[in-house]
Write an enzyme that holds these catalytic residues in place. Structure first.
Site, PDB file in Angstrom:
ATOM      1  N   LYS A  11      -8.458  57.981  67.622  1.00 28.85           N
ATOM      2  CA  LYS A  11      -7.891  57.539  66.451  1.00 28.85           C
ATOM      3  C   LYS A  11      -6.399  57.233  66.375  1.00 28.85           C
ATOM      4  O   LYS A  11      -5.929  56.318  65.800  1.00 28.85           O
ATOM      5  CB  LYS A  11      -8.571  58.038  65.220  1.00 28.85           C
ATOM      6  CG  LYS A  11     -10.003  57.823  64.741  1.00 28.85           C
ATOM      7  CD  LYS A  11     -10.191  58.430  63.565  1.00 28.85           C
ATOM      8  CE  LYS A  11     -11.750  58.429  63.264  1.00 28.85           C
ATOM      9  NZ  LYS A  11     -12.178  58.854  61.646  1.00 28.85           N
ATOM     10  N   GLY A  32      -7.563  68.463  57.565  1.00 25.87           N
ATOM     11  CA  GLY A  32      -7.411  67.970  58.889  1.00 25.87           C
ATOM     12  C   GLY A  32      -8.322  66.509  58.673  1.00 25.87           C
ATOM     13  O   GLY A  32      -9.218  66.498  58.146  1.00 25.87           O
TER      14      GLY A  32
END
Length: 285
Positions: free
Chosen positions: A64, A125
């Site tokens: 990502k 996270g």
């Protein structure tokens, strides 16, 4: 005209993205293909030209952030999270988006939960950071509960939130020190506790669930985590992660082909995919 789409990731054995996207294409009578591309991070550069030749593609862990240098421009959502999970290739221009936030916000709205109230987030996270930012931007009184080792991660997220919204209310606590004497409008789980195959785990105590009016668990496999099951048993509003997964896919189709879908169409796909998860990943067998 045939168009090719794909999902880029590293370990995609359990992904539900291909059947979701294929159903969305079918609803619009589009005969497009959607493939899986599994690559370790070091192989990304060598496959960049192939990816750029696709009409568009989705990105999941661990690419990502790594995909960003291969984008010509970033939408505001991708800039906000420094994370891209959808790329649109039009006229030779490759634009990166983050549709996780769209999927998340649509899911919370569909639940009828209050993202702008007292919100407790477990984990910070990846997707948890996005959820923290969206909650804070919605005006939440946000409590982030993390493992002691993840406190620096949560502090960094808080710093980013304050930079975006100077009056944001963000408190960080250890996950063993959550205050259950107050009521939370929304409890959100962004940690992997309870995920298949270790489905017996629950990220919070029963007291925390009891103190919460609504519960969202980002995990979609299993369909009903221990956390969601306990919340529903107490009569709480509760939603699992499949809704978010489907809604973020809907946003990708809007970006790629300007296709839109009704709430009932989306809900039907959510339910279909939840049943597919139960069939593909039978618990205890």
């Amino acid at each position: 005209m045939e168009r090719k789409y794909a999902l880029l990731g590293e370990s995609l054995k359990h992904t539900m993205s291909p059947p979701i996207h294929r159903r969305l294409f079918e609803l619009k009578n589009r005969e497009f293909t959607y493939e899986i591309i599994e690559l370790p991070p070091e192989a990304l550069e060598g496959h960049a030209e192939y990816l750029k030749a696709l009409a568009g593609f989705n990105i999941t862990i661990p690419h990502k952030i790594g995909i960003i240098p291969y984008c010509d421009k970033l939408a505001d959502s991708a800039k906000r999270y420094n994370s891209v999970n959808c790329v649109d290739n039009k006229d030779g221009v490759h634009t990166g988006y983050n549709t996780d936030c769209d999927g998340f916000l649509a899911t919370i709205r569909a639940m009828g939960a209050d993202l702008g109230g007292k919100v407790l987030l477990i984990g910070c996270g990846g997707v948890g950071r996005m959820m923290a930012i969206e909650a804070a931007l919605a005006g939440a009184d946000l409590v982030i509960a993390v493992l002691e080792s993840d406190i620096p991660l949560a502090e960094q997220a808080k710093k980013e939130i304050i930079a975006m919204k100077s009056d944001a209310k963000v408190t960080i606590v250890k996950n063993t020190e959550i205050d259950t004497s107050v009521s939370y409008d929304l409890l959100m789980n962004a940690c992997p506790v309870g995920m298949y195959p270790r489905v017996e785990g629950c990220p919070v105590s029963d007291e925390v669930i009891e103190a919460s009016k609504a519960v969202f668990d980002v995990i979609y496999n299993p369909r009903e985590t221990v956390l969601i099951r306990k919340a529903r048993a107490l009569g709480k509003k509760a939603a699992g992660g499949m809704a978010m997964l489907v809604w973020q896919a809907v946003k990708a189709h809007e970006i790629w082909d300007s296709d839109t879908y009704t709430d009932s169409e989306v809900q039907a796909i959510i339910e279909e995919m939840e049943l597919q998860v139960e069939k593909d990943f039978p618990i205890g067998k």
